[in-house]
Design an enzyme around this catalytic site. Sequence first.
Site, short mmCIF file in Angstrom:
data_model
loop_
_atom_site.label_atom_id
_atom_site.label_comp_id
_atom_site.label_asym_id
_atom_site.label_seq_id
_atom_site.Cartn_x
_atom_site.Cartn_y
_atom_site.Cartn_z
N HIS A 1 0.86 -1.18 0.00
CA HIS A 1 0.00 0.00 0.00
C HIS A 1 0.90 1.23 0.00
O HIS A 1 1.16 1.83 1.04
CB HIS A 1 -0.92 -0.01 1.23
CG HIS A 1 -2.00 1.03 1.21
ND1 HIS A 1 -3.21 0.85 1.83
CD2 HIS A 1 -2.04 2.27 0.66
CE1 HIS A 1 -3.95 1.93 1.67
NE2 HIS A 1 -3.24 2.82 0.97
N HIS B 1 1.31 4.72 -2.43
CA HIS B 1 0.96 5.59 -3.55
C HIS B 1 2.25 6.27 -3.98
O HIS B 1 2.81 7.08 -3.23
CB HIS B 1 -0.07 6.62 -3.12
CG HIS B 1 -1.36 6.02 -2.65
ND1 HIS B 1 -2.41 5.74 -3.50
CD2 HIS B 1 -1.76 5.61 -1.41
CE1 HIS B 1 -3.40 5.20 -2.82
NE2 HIS B 1 -3.03 5.11 -1.55
N HIS C 1 -9.53 0.72 -1.70
CA HIS C 1 -9.54 1.39 -0.41
C HIS C 1 -10.96 1.31 0.16
O HIS C 1 -11.94 1.62 -0.54
CB HIS C 1 -9.17 2.86 -0.56
CG HIS C 1 -7.71 3.11 -0.80
ND1 HIS C 1 -6.99 2.45 -1.75
CD2 HIS C 1 -6.85 3.97 -0.19
CE1 HIS C 1 -5.74 2.89 -1.72
NE2 HIS C 1 -5.63 3.81 -0.79
N GLU D 1 -11.51 3.19 5.82
CA GLU D 1 -10.58 4.11 6.48
C GLU D 1 -11.43 5.22 7.08
O GLU D 1 -11.70 5.25 8.27
CB GLU D 1 -9.56 4.66 5.48
CG GLU D 1 -8.58 5.66 6.10
CD GLU D 1 -7.78 6.42 5.06
OE1 GLU D 1 -6.78 7.03 5.45
OE2 GLU D 1 -8.16 6.44 3.87
#
Length: 349
Positions: free
Chosen positions: A18, A20, A198, A201
């Site tokens: 994970h 970016h 995702h 969160e």
Amino acid sequence: MTTVSPALLCALPKAELHIHIEGSLEPELIFALAQRNGVALPYDSVEALRAAYAFTDLQSFLDIYYAGASVLLKEQDFFDMAMAYFERAAQDNVVHAELFFDPQTHTERGVPIGVVIEGLTRARREAQARWGISSALILCFLRHLSQASAFETLEAALPWRDHFIGVGLDSSELGHPPEKFAEVFARCRELGLHVVAHAGEEGPPAYIWSALEVLKVERIDHGVRAIEDAALMQRLAAERVPLTVCPLSNVKLCVYPHMSQHQLPALLAAGLACTINSDDPAYFGGTMNANWLATFEALPQLGLAEARKLALNSFEASFVDEATKAGWRRKLEEVLAIGVEVVNGTKPG
């Protein structure tokens, strides 16, 4: 419980699932690329930019994240950004990285998708040759944009189909449930792409359910709010659906007020396949080892068994062949054996 030293945590081989890549762009490199490309920034110094990293939620982070990405215009920019990440990852003993990239962030600014993919691919090859880090690319759709835009992005990327292994879903979670992208994810599955998203969160556990049942994802990115739904926890544990947890990010974006309140120990105790990752390390306070160290320092209930489990989970959850995973597992056991001997004072030197 056997405690684990910071040195041993740092030495453990680990996979990062994970990350970016645009979120690895440090302020110093942002300014260097801005100067090289003649891009004007709304900050007069590296210090002023870094001082702006005071986020109150996901959206306040995304606003500055997209501003930072504005300096990425040419293939060399994407290469330089990724190489800077890989160099830090090598220092953190990352053996494999599956990089998220956001083509819509760049194509909306007129940067061709091929420029993005070719620059990142060249860096991946160089990192493999220089540091032995294996890697892969996962193309992410921006969920605040439309599904039609996601379809356009997918079609534009298909000439480079052999350069990426899967698709993901990121950006603003609230108000953009996974089912918004049901058709494009179905198309991606037909193409044989891995699918991740995702969820959970800032969004509720219902978004994790949707990601599983509608998008049919293989991994949940973040997923920490699964703790609020007992039935969901049971399903995630039974099916070994990996959660790519990002502890420093969760604290920076106010999912938890303090690392000591993070639910990672409870998720692990319930049998969930959690991993530790850095998310957007330039913005959230640290690379892989920084996340591991901060997590274990603030959560003393985590010990050697949990460290081993987290590393093994990262290998298990990666999209690589079983023989490669077996090699990483052997390497992990070797490092653990040496590290425990040193801690116990049974190994000379």
